[in-house]
Design a protein around this motif. Structure first.
Motif, PDB file in Angstrom:
ATOM      1  N   ARG A   1       8.064   8.628   1.932  1.00 19.23           N
ATOM      2  CA  ARG A   1       7.036   7.642   1.611  1.00 19.23           C
ATOM      3  C   ARG A   1       5.799   8.325   1.065  1.00 19.23           C
ATOM      4  NH1 ARG A   1       4.734   4.766   6.927  1.00 19.23           N
ATOM      5  NH2 ARG A   1       6.935   4.183   7.137  1.00 19.23           N
ATOM      6  N   VAL A   2       5.053   7.566   0.251  1.00 20.26           N
ATOM      7  CA  VAL A   2       3.739   7.988  -0.241  1.00 20.26           C
ATOM      8  C   VAL A   2       2.755   6.857   0.033  1.00 20.26           C
ATOM      9  CG1 VAL A   2       2.367   8.359  -2.327  1.00 20.26           C
ATOM     10  CG2 VAL A   2       4.489   9.634  -1.997  1.00 20.26           C
ATOM     11  N   GLY A   3       1.617   7.196   0.599  1.00 25.23           N
ATOM     12  CA  GLY A   3       0.575   6.211   0.877  1.00 25.23           C
ATOM     13  C   GLY A   3      -0.421   6.782   1.877  1.00 25.23           C
ATOM     14  N   THR A   4      -1.453   6.097   2.081  1.00 23.70           N
ATOM     15  CA  THR A   4      -1.668   4.766   1.562  1.00 23.70           C
ATOM     16  C   THR A   4      -2.233   4.823   0.142  1.00 23.70           C
ATOM     17  OG1 THR A   4      -2.900   2.690   1.926  1.00 23.70           O
ATOM     18  CG2 THR A   4      -3.864   4.719   2.761  1.00 23.70           C
ATOM     19  N   LEU A   5      -1.825   3.861  -0.698  1.00 25.61           N
ATOM     20  CA  LEU A   5      -2.411   3.709  -2.018  1.00 25.61           C
ATOM     21  C   LEU A   5      -3.691   2.886  -1.949  1.00 25.61           C
ATOM     22  CD1 LEU A   5       0.814   2.955  -4.140  1.00 25.61           C
ATOM     23  CD2 LEU A   5      -0.240   5.165  -3.640  1.00 25.61           C
TER      24      LEU A   5
ATOM     25  N   ASP B   1       0.792  -1.237   0.000  1.00 19.59           N
ATOM     26  CA  ASP B   1       0.000   0.000   0.000  1.00 19.59           C
ATOM     27  C   ASP B   1       0.817   1.276   0.000  1.00 19.59           C
ATOM     28  OD1 ASP B   1      -2.200  -1.646   0.033  1.00 19.59           O
ATOM     29  OD2 ASP B   1      -2.736  -1.273   2.124  1.00 19.59           O
ATOM     30  N   PHE B   2       2.155   1.182  -0.112  1.00 20.27           N
ATOM     31  CA  PHE B   2       2.999   2.378  -0.064  1.00 20.27           C
ATOM     32  C   PHE B   2       4.082   2.322  -1.137  1.00 20.27           C
ATOM     33  CE2 PHE B   2       1.123   2.713   4.067  1.00 20.27           C
ATOM     34  CZ  PHE B   2       1.238   4.037   4.458  1.00 20.27           C
ATOM     35  N   VAL B   3       4.555   3.511  -1.523  1.00 21.13           N
ATOM     36  CA  VAL B   3       5.837   3.662  -2.210  1.00 21.13           C
ATOM     37  C   VAL B   3       6.796   4.263  -1.195  1.00 21.13           C
ATOM     38  CG1 VAL B   3       7.100   4.808  -4.068  1.00 21.13           C
ATOM     39  CG2 VAL B   3       4.776   3.983  -4.472  1.00 21.13           C
ATOM     40  N   THR B   4       7.931   3.613  -0.991  1.00 22.70           N
ATOM     41  CA  THR B   4       8.946   4.148  -0.082  1.00 22.70           C
ATOM     42  C   THR B   4      10.257   4.319  -0.833  1.00 22.70           C
ATOM     43  OG1 THR B   4       9.563   1.923   0.686  1.00 22.70           O
ATOM     44  CG2 THR B   4       7.908   3.120   1.971  1.00 22.70           C
ATOM     45  N   CYS B   5      11.052   5.293  -0.400  1.00 25.80           N
ATOM     46  CA  CYS B   5      12.361   5.537  -0.992  1.00 25.80           C
ATOM     47  C   CYS B   5      13.413   5.453   0.110  1.00 25.80           C
ATOM     48  CB  CYS B   5      12.403   6.913  -1.662  1.00 25.80           C
ATOM     49  SG  CYS B   5      13.980   7.295  -2.452  1.00 25.80           S
TER      50      CYS B   5
END
Length: 429
Positions: A251-255, A236-240
């Motif tokens: 991070r970006v989320g939740t997707l 459910d996330f994009v993390t770097c």
């Protein structure tokens, strides 16, 4: 071909990893730029199992990993005599050597096997990863340099289906992402390429519900603002993360705002012009994220989310700010990465089978392989299908085609085909 001078810009770009690797090599499943693209070269547009076929070879077992190419050698992972194996072939399709590791663990799904993860090479070693947790480095002569089992070290696999994520390389390390359901841990871990010793390991527990915690996607290694970074999509996330120590940078989320229980992810992210493209929600969403920032950047760095054109299994190709996407049902199109605008769209003929292979863009031609090994070639300038190519009966394919030195390698579950090239060889059965 793409050169280091072109890649050096203010934007994120895939890392060129070894002086032993040259532009014609295909060192990982997504190609030389880790983005599903290759310069046009002289690649065939039309072929069949009788025309424009340089050679083919039967493989020891059914498998779905993508081959890699280094110089005059092709490496293919598969099961050999019920063991995890690696084949090395020359460019004429002749087997130079084969090596086996631990006992193979059979796949559950019809699209899977013991060796769906694809090999990767830094030009000196070939790194392989298998469903049973075996993880190893071999030299170019087939000798095992080191081997370990990640499930024995960190906890057994709790994926409902079959391991799919492939290892990726940073400048110094080889990295594995493991995203699964509790109680076994989800993590991102880096290992010294030469010794296999753990360099760092960080938890990636993001609270995704049930099967949504599971991912089969492969991370992307890139460089952004002078720092080597790893972008991971899943749970459910994009993390770097920093490639140096694994620290999460943003991070970006939740997707998955509705907390759907079954949003496992298969397609991997792709990066172009500093923008991460993330297919998700079983093909229901496509999200564009500008790299940079710190902490949770969902509100500040998400450029757009599309809900009508995405993919569940195929990973998009992307270059120069454009995203080339094939849906699982064969809708094909080009999207502007900055704005999300659909620039064009075409459809392949309706069929009961889907697309699991990821598209490859060679110059202005987009190659799409359906699960029955039928390949459609789209002219991206004319925005139309210009060729439909078949390879025999009863073939099945989930791997991605490989483009190198004017040849196209297509690996089905049962065979490896070589399309085109100047020399015509006797077809091997």
């Amino acid at each position: 071909m793409r050169t280091p001078s072109i890649a050096l810009s203010l934007f994120a770009f895939p890392l060129l990893l070894s002086t032993a690797v040259i532009a014609e090599d295909w060192t990982n499943w997504r190609g030389p730029g880790i983005d599903g693209t290759v310069d046009s070269g002289n690649y065939a547009v039309e072929w069949s199992d009788e025309e424009n076929l340089a050679w083919s070879i039967s493989l020891p077992s059914r498998s779905g990993s993508t081959p890699i190419v280094l110089g005059d050698r092709i490496f293919v992972s598969c099961t050999i005599d019920e063991k995890n194996g690696l084949l090395c072939l020359n460019r004429q399709g002749e087997i130079l050597w084969q090596q086996t590791l631990g006992e193979a663990k059979a796949g559950k799904h019809k699209k899977a096997s013991a060796s769906n993860p694809s090999p990767v090479t830094d030009g000196e070693l070939v790194f392989v990863y298998y469903k049973n947790g075996d993880f190893a480095a071999l030299n170019l002569e087939g000798e095992v340099v080191w081997k370990k089992n990640l499930q024995a070290a960190y906890g057994e696999d709790t994926l409902w289906w079959d391991l799919g994520t492939s290892p990726v390389l940073t400048e110094d390390n080889v990295v594995i992402a493991c995203m699964q359901s509790p109680p076994s841990p989800s993590y991102l871990a880096a290992f010294d390429k030469k010794t296999g010793e753990e360099v760092w390991k960080v938890d990636r527990e993001l609270g995704a519900p049930e099967e949504a915690a599971q991912s089969y996607s492969t991370p992307v290694v890139t460089e952004f603002e002078g720092q080597e970074q790893i972008v991971v999509l899943g749970a459910d996330f994009v993390t770097c993360h920093s490639a140096q120590n694994g620290e999460e940078l943003w991070r970006v989320g939740t997707l998955n705002p509705e907390q759907e229980r079954f949003f496992r992810s298969i397609a991997s992210p792709v990066i172009t012009n500093g923008i991460v493209i993330a297919p998700y929600a079983r093909g229901a969403t496509l999200t564009a994220i500008r790299m940079g920032g710190s902490g949770n950047v969902t509100e500040s760095h998400v450029l757009w989310t599309k809900k009508d054109f995405s993919s569940d299994v195929p990973t998009p190709a992307a270059i120069d700010g454009k995203v080339f996407l094939c849906t699982d049902k064969g809708q094909v199109g080009c999207i502007d990465a900055e704005s999300g605008e659909e620039l064009w769209k075409v459809e392949t003929p309706k069929h009961r089978l889907k697309f699991s292979s990821s598209p490859i863009l060679a110059g202005n031609r987009l190659y799409l392989v359906r699960e029955d090994a039928v390949t459609f070639v789209v002219d991206t300038d004319r925005k139309k299908i210009i060729a439909t190519n078949e390879l025999g009966d009863d073939e099945f394919i989930v791997s991605t085609p490989v483009f190198t030195d004017g040849q196209i390698l297509i690996r089905t579950f049962d065979h490896l085909y070589c399309i085109g090239g100047s020399a015509k060889k006797v077809v091997k059965n």
